[in-house]
Each structure stands twice: as structure tokens, then as C-alpha cells.
Scaffold this motif. Structure first.
Motif: not given
Length: 523
Positions: A90-91, A157-164
């Protein structure tokens, strides 16, 4: 740190020093990646950004020496992300001042560091984006009355989720700003900085194993003990000070800040009871910003060699009444609080401590960031302009530098003119604006621009009618002045202008220190 003090962490002093420097170098390298990878001059030239490392519990482990107002508030951002249960890959992106941010242009990315299966820490970057939407280009309108007018408000907020990458989130962000390509490039640079931090920490774990994780706690304990030792040298007591802001952008009425600082052994209690209630304009400052300002003062009046991390601030408590200027409630406008109110908070805390430790406190610096925003179709220029630093017990104040809660550079003329439809008419020191004394305050600057396209100009400034104070008999520094086409304008103003308009900012000087008759070499 003595052998007994490191025993709890099973690290000797030499090993701790090595690991501490390695962690700090990671934070510094993250900053270099961000500056080199960004697109906007505000980041690449002025370096209006910060980077840091946190442990798995959200405790600050290492920070680069970047922007004070960013770094003291970063723990609030990490805490807000932890409440969202971050997972590997995540990011998170955020800028909401009421959920871990400072003001909307400061966008933060928080990335879990997961070498194997477990989160061992977080890489964090924060950068001032030159536009995040809102009622005026540059997202710093002088007349904002609520936070929605200042720009796009992003809770964690997740800008990247699980590497995607979450393309919908990217599209939403880009649709709400005036320069989407620039925002996209700057966000990618922040992602790159966080990725570099995670890579370097993973490498250190491969070299040191769990001893690196022990160092996370040990370096904080070391810094806390060092700061506590410094505070024990302060005389116990209660010290007070007050100052004002010159209007809130809606009216010119003074806004009062009051502080009571209590020194008790190895602790420092800073209470802003008596400060005015939150105001209609945008100089309200979230409590995280007030904390940053206090932490900056503590760092300034204690040993500068103490490693910068969360342990430095453990002995410090900061209080501000809910609903007050320094602890506002939504939907308060806050964009000026981060840049201007934070400066006044440092001034009042310094002034209170001048009674306790006069040899450690300088005279007042310019006390403002002199925010200049010029925006129009296709461009948003933002800059804070340096000024005079206050003199100290043993030295004159530097001239033409950033003071207090910002640590940015002034934009080079060549870079400014290449990037924007602006022409620099004058860029000079404002001779004689520093206060006299045994040691003189630094001089301010003059920055005069011609706007070569129709645009909106916003100025958020301070110390235009209340001068930076001198200490120990030193004279005050000169007040600043703002002009648009030769007309003196208020400290805070937003105005639409035609091509050919000239904007002139004369920044304040710093206060002098000591009796002028005692100036070295005086007859």
C-alpha cells in the motif's frame, strides 16, 4: 549514551552511532530522490519537501533536516494512516489538516516497509504542491473562509493498493488541480523517494537483522535522554509571552496568541490558553502545526547535535483549547496557519524562553514566510521569500535567508523566468532593515516581479505593521511592505491582475541583540 543506558537495547555506543547515521542517511537519500525526480521548481529548486522514517508503531526514527513545519507534524500523518490498517504494497496519500496534514498544498505519501511478511516501519515523504485546486491558482487564497475554498481535501486514501496503482484515485486527483501533469510528476517523485527508503531499510535489515530494529528504539531513547539533560539546565519556572497576527485575510483586526511555558525538571509544558478563538479567515493552524513550531524551538534552544527523531519531543507537552486559533475545528480555513501562524508561534515561545535562557534565544527573525503566489492558465508559481534573521548573544543575524518554520531556498532568477511568464525586475538585499544592537539583525530582501500574462496574485505575509522585536536592548527590525503596481496592499491579499502588473515584496529585517553602544569596535 553510556553502556548502562544502551544495555536495555543490547547495543553499545559505537554500534548505535553507526546504525543511527545509517538510518539518517536513508532519510537524506529519500530527500535527494524526491528533489531530483520532481518537476515543479518549488520542489526541484526550492526543496519545499521533507522525508522521514518511522517504526512499525508510527514513532519517528530518523528525519532529514528539511522543513521544520513538515517534520514535527509528520507523526500525525502516520497515526492517521495506521488507523486505516495499511497492508504490504500500500501507499497512502493525504493532505487533510484534520486527519494528519498541515495545509492542503502539503501532500504526504506514507508507505509500509515490508521486507518479508511483517511491517517493520514506514517511509514518508511530504511535498508542497504548487496547486491543489480551490478558489484561486496556487491554492493559497487570502480570503478563504473554509477549507473547501482552499483546494482538494484528501483524507488518508490508498493511492497504491497491494502494489497496484489505483487509477481511479489518480484520475480524481488530477481532475481537481490546475496542472495535472505537474502534480502527477511530483507524486511519482514522492513514490520514488518512498521506494528508495524501503529499499535501503531492507538492505540494512539484511546486514544487521533484528539489531536494526533494536536501534529504532535505542536512537529515540538516546535523543530523549539528551534533550532531558538539556532541559534540566533550564531554571524551573513559568514564563509567558504574547504576540499578534496582522489580520486573518478577511479583516485586518489583530489576532492574539498567548503562551505559558512551564519548565519542571526535564519536562517542558507549553500551553496556549488565552489564544483567540478560531477565526473566519485562513490563519487557523491545526494543533499539529503548533506542535511543529514548539518542537522547532526546543531543537533550537537545546544541543543541535542531538539526533533528530521522535525522542527529542517526548519531554514536551503542547496544549491548545479546542476551537482556538491553534486547535481549530472543521471546516476552518487553515492554509495561512501552516506558513504564517506557525512563524508567530515560534516567536512567542522563543520570547517566553528568553526569560529563562536568554543566552540561548535569538532576537526575532522576520517572522513570516512572505508567501507569493501567481497563477494563471497553465501555470502556478509559488515561493516563500527570505528575510532577516534575528541577532544572537554572540553573532549578527544572517541576511536574506529563510527563517523559522521553513528551510527552503529562494528560487533562482533563471529558473523562475524559464518556468513561468514572470520577469524579475529586482532581487536585492534591503540594506539597513535589520535592527541595530551589539549584534545587528539580518537584512530583508526585495523581490520585484512583472507578471507577463493575466493572472491571480495572492500574498500571505506578516510583520507589515508589527516589527520583529530586538532583545537585551537591541532595536527592532524593519517591517515589511507589499506593493502591486506601486500601491501598498495589505499583508494578505488576493487580486486578479493584467499582464504587465508589477508585484514588489520587501521583507522584514531581524531584530538586533544587545545595547548598540556595546557594538564591538564602537567608541
Amino acid at each position: 549514551m553510556t553502556a548502562d543506558e544502551t544495555a536495555d537495547h543490547d547495543l553499545d555506543a559505537v554500534e548505535l552511532e553507526i546504525l543511527r547515521n545509517q538510518l539518517e542517511s536513508v532519510a537524506e537519500e529519500m530527500g535527494q530522490v524526491l528533489v531530483r525526480g520532481a518537476f515543479s521548481p518549488n520542489i526541484t529548486e526550492r526543496r519545499d519537501c521533507s522525508t522521514a522514517l518511522f517504526d512499525a508503531d508510527g514513532e519517528l526514527v530518523a528525519q532529514a533536516e528539511h522543513i521544520p513545519v513538515h517534520l514535527g507534524a509528520m507523526p500525525e500523518a502516520v497515526d492517521a494512516v495506521l488507523d486505516r490498517a495499511p497492508e504490504p504494497g500500500d501507499v497512502f496519500v493525504l493532505n487533510d489538516p484534520f486527519a494528519g496534514g498541515t495545509h492542503l498544498p502539503d501532500v504526504t505519501l506514507v508507505s509500509p516497509i515490508v521486507p518479508d511478511d511483517d511491517v517493520v516501519g514506514y517511509a514518508v515523504s511530504r511535498a508542497h504542491h504548487a496547486d491543489v485546486g480551490g478558489m484561486a491558482p496556487g491554492s493559497m487564497p487570502a480570503g478563504a473562509r473554509d477549507i473547501q475554498q482552499e483546494g482538494l481535501r484528501i483524507p488518508p486514501t490508498r493511492l497504491v493498493a497491494g502494489g497496484e496503482r489505483r487509477e481511479g484515485v489518480w484520475t480524481l486527483l488530477e481532475a481537481n488541480v490546475r496542472n495535472p501533469a505537474e502534480r502527477r510528476a511530483d507524486l511519482r517523485a514522492q513514490l520514488g523517494a518512498n521506494e528508495r527508503g524501503a529499499e535501503r531499510v531492507t538492505e540494512l535489515l539484511a546486514d544487521h537483522g533484528d539489531r536494526l530494529l533494536s536501534a529504532f528504539d535505542a536512537v529515540r531513547d538516546y535523543s530523549r535522554q539528551r534533550v532531558e539533560a538539556e532541559l534540566r539546565e533550564f531554571p524551573d519556572g513559568t514564563y509567558t509571552a504574547s504576540d499578534v497576527l496582522e489580520g486573518d485575510g478577511i479583516t485586518d483586526a489583530d489576532v492574539h496568541i498567548e503562551v505559558t511555558v512551564t519548565v519542571d525538571g526535564a519536562t517542558l509544558d507549553v500551553d496556549f490558553a488565552g489564544t483567540d478563538p478560531q477565526v473566519e479567515g485562513n490563519v487557523n493552524a491545526p494543533l499539529s502545526v503548533a506542535k511543529s513550531a514548539v518542537y522547532f524551538v526546543v531543537r533550537s534552544v537545546t544541543d543541535p547535535d542531538v539526533p533528530p527523531n521522535g525522542g527529542c519531543y517526548d519531554p514536551v507537552r503542547v496544549h491548545a483549547p479546542p476551537g482556538s486559533l491553534l486547535n481549530p475545528q472543521p471546516p476552518a480555513a487553515v492554509v495561512g496557519g501552516n506558513v504564517e501562524t506557525s512563524q508567530r508561534v515560534t516567536d512567542v515561545v522563543f520570547r517566553a524562553l528568553a526569560e529563562a535562557v536568554p543566552d540561548r534565544v535569538p532576537a526575532a527573525g522576520q517572522g513570516t514566510m512572505n508567501n507569493v503566489v501567481v497563477g494563471g492558465p497553465g501555470f502556478s508559481y509559488y515561493e516563500t521569500v527570505g528575510g532577516g534573521m534575528g541577532a544572537s548573544v554572540d553573532a549578527d543575524g544572517p541576511s536574506g535567508v529563510q527563517v523559522g518554520m521553513t528551510n527552503t531556498l529562494n528560487t533562482p532568477v533563471e529558473a523562475l523566468e524559464a518556468a513561468y511568464p514572470l520577469r524579475v525586475e529586482e532581487y536585492s538585499l534591503r540594506a539597513g532593515s535589520g535592527g541595530t544592537g551589539r549584534h545587528h539583525g539580518g537584512d530583508g530582501l526585495v523581490r520585484e516581479l512583472t507578471v507577463e500574462a493575466a493572472a491571480t496574485v495572492s500574498l500571505l505575509t506578516e510583520r507589515r505593521r508589527t516589527a520583529p522585536w530586538g532583545l537585551a536592548g537591541g532595536a527592532d527590525g524593519a517591517c515589511g511592505r507589499n506593493e502591486i503596481d506601486g500601491e501598498t496592499v495589505p499583508a494578505k491579499v488576493t487580486r486578479d491582475v493584467d499582464a504587465g502588473t508589477t508585484v514588489r515584496v520587501e521583507t522584514p529585517g531581524g531584530g538586533g541583540y544587545g545595547d548598540p553602544d556595546e557594538t564591538p569596535g564602537a567608541e
